[in-house]
Enzyme design. Sequence first.
Site, PDB file in Angstrom:
ATOM      1  N   GLU A 429      27.915  87.461  90.276  1.00  0.00           N
ATOM      2  CA  GLU A 429      27.123  87.495  91.505  1.00  0.00           C
ATOM      3  C   GLU A 429      26.853  88.954  91.909  1.00  0.00           C
ATOM      4  O   GLU A 429      27.775  89.733  92.123  1.00  0.00           O
ATOM      5  CB  GLU A 429      27.920  86.801  92.625  1.00  0.00           C
ATOM      6  CG  GLU A 429      27.362  87.001  94.004  1.00  0.00           C
ATOM      7  CD  GLU A 429      28.337  86.516  95.092  1.00  0.00           C
ATOM      8  OE1 GLU A 429      29.396  85.965  94.756  1.00  0.00           O
ATOM      9  OE2 GLU A 429      28.003  86.688  96.278  1.00  0.00           O
ATOM     10  N   ASP A 502      32.100  86.276  94.385  1.00  0.00           N
ATOM     11  CA  ASP A 502      33.001  86.821  95.396  1.00  0.00           C
ATOM     12  C   ASP A 502      33.921  85.736  95.943  1.00  0.00           C
ATOM     13  O   ASP A 502      33.564  84.563  95.987  1.00  0.00           O
ATOM     14  CB  ASP A 502      32.196  87.399  96.575  1.00  0.00           C
ATOM     15  CG  ASP A 502      31.515  88.708  96.186  1.00  0.00           C
ATOM     16  OD1 ASP A 502      31.895  89.277  95.138  1.00  0.00           O
ATOM     17  OD2 ASP A 502      30.614  89.131  96.925  1.00  0.00           O
ATOM     18  N   ASP A 504      34.565  84.745  98.779  1.00  0.00           N
ATOM     19  CA  ASP A 504      34.271  84.447 100.184  1.00  0.00           C
ATOM     20  C   ASP A 504      33.365  83.223 100.263  1.00  0.00           C
ATOM     21  O   ASP A 504      33.087  82.588  99.245  1.00  0.00           O
ATOM     22  CB  ASP A 504      33.641  85.665 100.875  1.00  0.00           C
ATOM     23  CG  ASP A 504      32.338  86.090 100.213  1.00  0.00           C
ATOM     24  OD1 ASP A 504      31.858  85.343  99.312  1.00  0.00           O
ATOM     25  OD2 ASP A 504      31.802  87.148 100.578  1.00  0.00           O
ATOM     26  N   ASP A 506      30.160  82.861 100.904  1.00  0.00           N
ATOM     27  CA  ASP A 506      28.928  82.995 100.136  1.00  0.00           C
ATOM     28  C   ASP A 506      29.171  82.822  98.646  1.00  0.00           C
ATOM     29  O   ASP A 506      28.427  82.148  97.948  1.00  0.00           O
ATOM     30  CB  ASP A 506      28.305  84.377 100.385  1.00  0.00           C
ATOM     31  CG  ASP A 506      27.359  84.349 101.573  1.00  0.00           C
ATOM     32  OD1 ASP A 506      27.195  83.255 102.156  1.00  0.00           O
ATOM     33  OD2 ASP A 506      26.803  85.424 101.907  1.00  0.00           O
TER      34      ASP A 506
END
Length: 655
Positions: A429, A502, A504, A506
Amino acid sequence: MSKTTVKNEYSAKSINVLKGLEAVRKRPAMYIGDVSARGLHHLVNEVVDNSIDEAMVGYADNIEILIHKDNSVTVTDNGRGIPVDMHPEEKRSALEVVMTVLHAGGKFDKDSYKVSGGLHGVGVSVVNALSEWLKVEVRRNGGIYFQEYQRGLPIKPAKEIGKCKKNETGTKVTFLPDKEIFKVTEFRFDTIAERMRELAYLNKNITIKIKDERNGGEEATYHFKGGIVEFVQYLDEARQPLHKTVYVEGERDNTPVEVAFQYSDSYTENIFSYVNNINTHEGGTHLVGFKTALTRTLNNYAYKNNLIKDSKITLTGDDFREGLTAVISVKVAEPQFEGQTKTKLGNSETKSAVETLVGEKLAEFLEENPSVGKKILEKCLRAAEAREAARKARDLARRKNALDNMNLPGKLADCSITDPELCEIYIVEGDSAGGSAKQGRDRRFQAILPLKGKILNVEKAKINKILENDEIRAMISAIGAGFGIDFDPAKARYGKIILMTDADVDGSHIRTLLLTFLYRHMKDLITAGKVYIAQPPLYKIKKGKEEFYAFDDNERKEILKRLKVNGKVEQAEPAETLEDGSVKGVSISRYKGLGEMNPEQLWTTTMNPETRTVLQVTLESAANADKIFETLMGDAVEPRREFIEKNAKYANLDI
Ligand code: 0RA
C-alpha cells in the site's frame, strides 16, 4: 348377430383385457417409468390427472386425496363420474372397460375437448393393474355405483349400491399398490403435496385437499385464485420483484396459452413451462415461442420509446431473461413429446400460437403500463452491460501477452529468479512504503508492486470498470495467471502473494478490498494457499542502541516488562504512560504506516523470511465463501469484523 358370436366376441375381449393387464404387470416400468418411489407416486398422479381432466373441461372443481394407514390412497373428485352404462355389445359396464382396458378412458369422451399428458394419460387401468386391490365408486344419474378389482381383474360386475341427488356426480378411487410390483409402497406426503400444489397453481379454479391418516395426520389445501400469477410470486419468494407480475392469457388455433412473469433483482433465469399440466423440463416449441415473443416485443418497445440511449448496446435474448421468473402453461390436444426424458414439446404449431399471442398481448400491456416497461428495460440494459463487460474481461484474459511478464507494469520491481515456487510478490500500500520495500527486499526472490491508495471495490463495480482500473490491471499483469474464468493458478509467477498494508483502519480496508478482488477473480490462489498477509509491527521500543518491535499491545507490554525485569527500567510506570515518550532511557514509537519504517527496518520486521511472520489466508469453505465475501463487502461493519477475525486469521492486526 347370433348369440354365439356375441359370446365369442365377449371372450375375445376378455382375453385382450387379461393380456393387457399381464403386459402392464410384466413391464410396469414401460407404463409408469419405474417401480421405485417415483413409480409408486405416479399411481396417485395418474388418478388425479383424470380428475384434473374433468376440471379442465369445466366439470370438476374439487379434488381430495387421502393417504390411509395401510398406505392405500383415495382420490375423490366431483366431476361427471365415469360412465356406468352397460355396453350391449361388450356385455359389461363402461366403468369396467375404463378400469380394465388400456387407454380406454378417452374412448367415451371423443366429443369434448380433452387433453392428455404424454407421460401420464396411460389411464387408470394401469393403476388398477398394479394394485393389489382397487375400489371405485361413481355418482352419476342419481345413483351410486361400485366395483372392486384384484390386480386389475373385476371381482364382480359393477353394481348400483345406493341413490344420490341427480346433480351429485363424481368419482372415488381407492387403491393399494401391489407389493409384488413395487419396491417401495410407502407414500410420502410431501411428494404428493408438492405435485398437488403445482396442479392447483396451474388450474386456478380447483381446490385440492390432501390428508394423511397415518402418524402425524398432516393435511394441506391448495387453491390459488391467482393461478400462475401466484405461482410466479411463490417461485420468487426469496427475490425482490421489480414490478407487478405480468399476466397474458388467451387462445390461438385452439391452443389455450397462459403466461405469467416478472423480473426480480436476481441474475438468474427461471422459466417453468408446462403442457397439459406436465412440466416440460426440456422445453420445446411453446418455450421457444415465448422467448421469441419476449425478445422481439421488448426490443421493439425499447426502440419505439427511445429507452436504449447508448447506441453501442445491442440487447440479446439472454439479456431479456436475466432475473426473469416465468411460468408458461399451454394446452395441446395432441402433444408430441420428444427429447431424452420425453419432456420436450415438438408441435410446431404451438410455437406460433404462443409467439403471436404473447407478442400481441405483451405489447398491449407495455403500452398500458409504461412504468413497468421502463423498469424491465432498465434491468435488461444492465444485463447487456454486464454481458459486454464480461466479454471484455474474457478478451483481456485471452490477450495474455498483454498481461504477462512481456508487459509487466512499470512500477513492478520484479525479482531476478524466475522459478515461481521460490518467488514472492509483495503488494504494498502506497508509494513510500513501496519505496522502502524495494530497497529493503532481497531482490533475488522478492518482487514489489506498490499500489496507489484504495483499489476499486470489485463487489460494487461492473467488470469493465474493474478492468479499467490501473491498480487492478497491474496486479493481473504482475501475477501473470490471467483473470476470471480464464484464470490459471499454474501460471502464477509467484508462489506467495503477500499483501502488505498499514496496520490501521485504512490499511485493513485496503487489505479487504485486495482480498475481495483475489477472491472474486483469482479464487484459486486463495484455495491453493498462496495468499498471505504481511505483519508489520505496531511499535518500536528503543533502549539505548537496542531496538525491539512489538506487533500488538500485549507484546509491547511484555517487552517493557522484560526491560524492567532486567533492572534497567526501575519502577517502571504503567506501560500506558510510557507511550510515545522516553522514560528512563526507553523510547516507544508507534508506526503509523509502513512508510515510517526505513528499508532496513521493513526488511527485519516484515520481509525477512527468517524473522517475519506472514499469515496465510484461508477460507473455511469455498461454498461459504461467496456469502462471507458479500458480508465482508456489505455495509454492515460487525459481520465484517467477525469474519476477518474468524476466517482470515489476522487477528493480531489492528482492524
Ligand atoms: C371416461 C369418460 C368420461 C369421464 C371419465 C372417464 C372420468 C374418469 C375419471 C377417473 C377419475 N375421475 C374421473 N372422472 C371422469 C366422460 C363422462 C361423460 O361424458 O359424462
